[in-house]
Design an enzyme around this catalytic site. Structure first.
Site: not given
Length: 284
Positions: A228-229
């Site tokens: 999720d980066e």
């Protein structure tokens, strides 16, 4: 016989310096091309320049790309040239939540997404009937944690055999390996059911409920090895209040997920996105 006029999109980025737009416009003018739309952005934080040019012309894609190489090398450009008549091929990956998949399939059939959906891949069999109703090949590859690399290789085989240009993770609830992510850099779009960078990882609606948030959201981003980066493409938000429990938040949040993901897929397919380090430039 009169030559056929085609439409193209040129995307490029490079270090900012005088003369970039003049050089690109001159290149196109010298070949009888007509600029239909142009958008540009200069990022002062890293001194990089970004531009999207939509133009028409009678030359082939191969000829234009070959001749543009010399100019691109002179400016050390990162660039792509695309024929707008060609629909990018896409593989959609999904687990047990089908709202985003269903939304993408409906938008595609309605002519709202300029893509060619070549396969649907899942780790569960649930959405075979939905895929069949749209006449799209469906592949079910269950996940065995002891053989996860083999399962990912089967997915990659589907992507390569269908000659797909990019992948959409429409609530595919699996953590992908570093190798898988590396093979699809800039070509895999994920939808995360929170307004990143807040509430990463599992159960984000429960995390949001525990924090008493007043808005929930969804984030479409490119996939990287860091969970999720990845570079954010688009986000949607919905106002909520204290009366909403986690299940209610999840139910109403699905609208935001569908919209954010559909926008990201559309912008990627229309060649409107350029990576800018850990960010993106999106020419809407």
């Amino acid at each position: 016989m009169e030559a056929v006029c085609k439409k193209f999109v040129l995307l490029l980025s490079c270090l900012d310096r005088p003369g970039i737009v003049h050089a690109v416009a001159g290149f196109l003018a010298d070949r009888g091309c007509n600029i239909l739309d142009s958008a540009q952005f200069g990022d002062v934080s890293n001194n990089r320049f970004f531009i999207r040019v939509c133009f028409s012309g009678t030359h082939s894609l191969e000829r234009l790309a070959g001749e543009f190489t010399e100019l691109a090398d002179a400016f050390a450009m990162q660039w792509s040239l695309n024929d707008t008549a060609i629909r990018p091929g896409v593989v959609i990956m999904v687990s047990k939540f089908g709202h985003c998949l269903n939304d993408l399939l409906f938008r595609h059939r309605s002519g709202l997404l300029h893509v060619d959906i070549r396969a649907i891949v899942s780790n569960h069999p649930d959405f075979y009937p939905l895929a069949a109703s749209y006449n799209i090949p469906f592949h079910c590859f269950p996940v065995d944690q002891s053989k996860k690399a083999e399962q990912e290789d089967r997915v990659l085989d589907v992507i390569e055999s269908t000659k797909s240009d990019f992948v959409v993770l429409a609530r595919y609830m699996q953590i992908l390996s570093d190798n898988f992510c590396a093979r699809l850099v800039g070509r895999a779009i994920n939808i995360h059911h929170s307004f990143l960078p807040g509430f990463k990882g599992a159960r984000p609606y429960h995390q949001a409920y525990e924090r008493g948030v007043k808005v929930i959201g969804a984030t479409a981003h490119y996939v990287t090895a860091e969970l999720d980066e990845g570079p954010i493409i688009g986000q949607e938000v919905i106002r909520v209040d204290h009366a909403f429990d986690p299940e209610t938040l999840a139910n109403i949040g699905r609208d935001a997920e569908c919209i954010a993901l559909a926008h990201a897929v559309k912008w990627h397919a229309e060649h409107r996105i350029i990576l800018n380090g850990c960010k993106t430039v999106v020419f809407r």
